[in-house]
Design an enzyme around this catalytic site. Sequence first.
Site, mmCIF file in Angstrom:
data_model
loop_
_atom_site.group_PDB
_atom_site.id
_atom_site.type_symbol
_atom_site.label_atom_id
_atom_site.label_comp_id
_atom_site.label_asym_id
_atom_site.label_seq_id
_atom_site.Cartn_x
_atom_site.Cartn_y
_atom_site.Cartn_z
ATOM 1 N N THR A 382 0.879 -1.161 0.000
ATOM 2 C CA THR A 382 0.000 0.000 0.000
ATOM 3 C C THR A 382 0.916 1.209 0.000
ATOM 4 O O THR A 382 2.131 1.054 0.041
ATOM 5 C CB THR A 382 -0.896 -0.073 1.262
ATOM 6 O OG1 THR A 382 -1.690 -1.255 1.169
ATOM 7 C CG2 THR A 382 -1.806 1.108 1.436
ATOM 8 N N THR A 400 -4.253 1.897 -2.115
ATOM 9 C CA THR A 400 -3.738 0.534 -2.273
ATOM 10 C C THR A 400 -4.381 -0.176 -3.447
ATOM 11 O O THR A 400 -5.459 0.207 -3.928
ATOM 12 C CB THR A 400 -3.989 -0.273 -0.983
ATOM 13 O OG1 THR A 400 -3.329 -1.539 -1.070
ATOM 14 C CG2 THR A 400 -5.465 -0.494 -0.739
ATOM 15 N N ASN A 402 -3.850 -3.674 -2.866
ATOM 16 C CA ASN A 402 -3.757 -4.872 -2.021
ATOM 17 C C ASN A 402 -2.431 -5.594 -2.228
ATOM 18 O O ASN A 402 -1.410 -5.098 -1.793
ATOM 19 C CB ASN A 402 -4.946 -5.803 -2.216
ATOM 20 C CG ASN A 402 -5.077 -6.801 -1.064
ATOM 21 O OD1 ASN A 402 -4.661 -6.532 0.053
ATOM 22 N ND2 ASN A 402 -5.664 -7.950 -1.339
ATOM 23 N N ASP A 424 -9.702 -9.172 0.740
ATOM 24 C CA ASP A 424 -9.856 -8.536 2.042
ATOM 25 C C ASP A 424 -11.207 -8.836 2.678
ATOM 26 O O ASP A 424 -11.405 -8.564 3.866
ATOM 27 C CB ASP A 424 -9.684 -7.019 1.922
ATOM 28 C CG ASP A 424 -8.239 -6.586 2.108
ATOM 29 O OD1 ASP A 424 -7.390 -7.455 2.339
ATOM 30 O OD2 ASP A 424 -7.966 -5.381 2.028
ATOM 31 N N SER A 453 -10.718 -2.486 5.993
ATOM 32 C CA SER A 453 -9.356 -2.031 5.707
ATOM 33 C C SER A 453 -8.613 -1.729 6.998
ATOM 34 O O SER A 453 -9.218 -1.402 8.016
ATOM 35 C CB SER A 453 -9.402 -0.762 4.844
ATOM 36 O OG SER A 453 -8.105 -0.232 4.662
ATOM 37 N N SER A 454 -7.280 -1.794 6.925
ATOM 38 C CA SER A 454 -6.433 -1.331 8.024
ATOM 39 C C SER A 454 -5.848 0.046 7.771
ATOM 40 O O SER A 454 -5.163 0.596 8.641
ATOM 41 C CB SER A 454 -5.275 -2.322 8.244
ATOM 42 O OG SER A 454 -5.744 -3.561 8.687
ATOM 43 N N GLY A 474 -0.294 -3.494 5.604
ATOM 44 C CA GLY A 474 -1.297 -4.493 5.902
ATOM 45 C C GLY A 474 -1.867 -4.324 7.288
ATOM 46 O O GLY A 474 -2.111 -3.207 7.752
#
Length: 587
Positions: A382, A400, A402, A424, A453-454, A474
């Site tokens: 990302t 991102t 991924n 995800d 998402s993070s 991530g």
Amino acid sequence: MKTVRWALHAALSSVLLLSPLLSSNAQAAQAPDTATAARPPGAAIASAHALATDAGLEILRQGGNAFDAAVAVSSVLSVVEPISSGIGGGGFFLLHDAKTGQDHFIDAREIAPASATPEAYLKPDGSFDRDRAENGPWSAGIPGLPAGLVHLATNHGRLPLKASLAPAIRIAREGFPVYARFAKGYASRRDVMERYKGTRAVFLADGDAPEEGEILRQPDLARTLELLAEQGFDGFYRGPVAKKLLAGVKAEGGRWTAEELAGYRVRERAPLRFEYDGWQIVTSPPPSSGGIALAQMLQMLEPWDLAKLPQAERVHLTVEAMRRAYRDRTFFLGDPDFVKIPVRQLMSRDYAAGQRSTINPRKATPSDLLSGEQTPMEDDETTHFSIIDAEGNRVAATQTVNLLFGSGMVVPGTGVLLNNEMDDFALKPGTPNAFGVMGYAANAPKPGKRMLSSMTPTFMVSQDRVAVLGTPGGSRIITMVLLGILGYADGLDAQAVAALPRFHHQWMPDAIGIERDALPDDVVAALRAMGHTVNSPKEAPAGRRSSDAWGNLQTVEWDRRANVLRGGTDPRNPVGKAAVVNTSPAP
């Protein structure tokens, strides 16, 4: 003031890399000690690639604001960092408008197409189809980043989209030198990427794979960006580009519809905010899981006088806070348009106190004793950038595709590399995703739903200082931002925050991950004696070693009392750039 010197003294002692930009990315201006400046003395930008940072500065020189610069930085990263992001993916933009004093959160996350049901990711025997979830058209959500750029320029920028996209169009057409991480990433995904005609046309145009130093040109992507610049939303989601996207996905066996593309909508959401140790933290709401997790972890930790504890105990307490926040991530968090999330409860100090009461200060809590199961995450590849302009506007943006190079599939004739964000989602409950972790109902796919998402773009605001930060990484994004917040709270400057060593725990798997040399051997031994499993890269068997370095944190800060701007770029990434320039504030 509570302090967190425990993390920072140890961290600084183990930092082996210093940014070559450290001497050039701080610009001081004399100002009285007794008052805070109303406006910054210039502008600061930090991003993962020098060409993107330079594009943002170019737009500021043309009279654009931080939001116009963000369009330029984002779109150039989409050209030069297909390994990490692109207009075939999505992202989050956290904004502060200095004129109104308002904060905004632009959710340009990808959405699930209607065809992406859980059953679509099963083989005939009922087992999970990992290849379909990670590679090619079925792994791709409907892109959100192009709509996000249009929304940002239209609603918050000052310049026309044609101006802010011009640097990206130029670089896509004229090319840029391939860098080491790009070439290495392509080699690791080559077998997948070269399945697809459109990908081969871009990356094998000269007959062989990209090599470090050669010039990569992307004329189809330049034309797609031109249509976006000329026609806005319709230039991507309707018309010739949309037709090519639909045809390309169909040719490889996928199923998107024209209605899904044309129906994509950006969401503006209210940012989350909470207090920590004299700072107001402004951060990302769901479908990001980061903001809620930050509030939980920091509020669990705040009552301890961490500076007086031995380092192992300090790390232990931080890990236990991480463990509990990531457990809640699994079951409660998802797309707020589809899932009811108890935000107020999860972010409350009372809830944090209850969580804190379950922490044994001298012994690890086995994760299987906390009710629940395993948690989803996204890939390291990302990108993030941070901006403050001369008016005091600011942007924290994380975007991102991924995995490395997303789905691996470039749609012919468009230059658009599609994301693989469908992985995800919890595509099959209880089945590990690409990173050996799992998810459940709150993050199950539904048509039009955004995957969890993070990504955690964040602002920190105190009486004297303002900081903008974020990182890829991530599921480690959240804990890296946590450590960055603790660094700023203890008085480190932007470059020192970007360079901090990192450790991480995400509840499941039940282990502490660390960068090489992030913790001394005696601290690792003490943590293991408390019952922790510690995964150290230098101890891993050959062939099974995880990355020695995590993330790519990009941050800028404004010291309002001294009226100094600073930028910090992660020394783990040699092509990043933080820059500070003097500019004249707009009238």
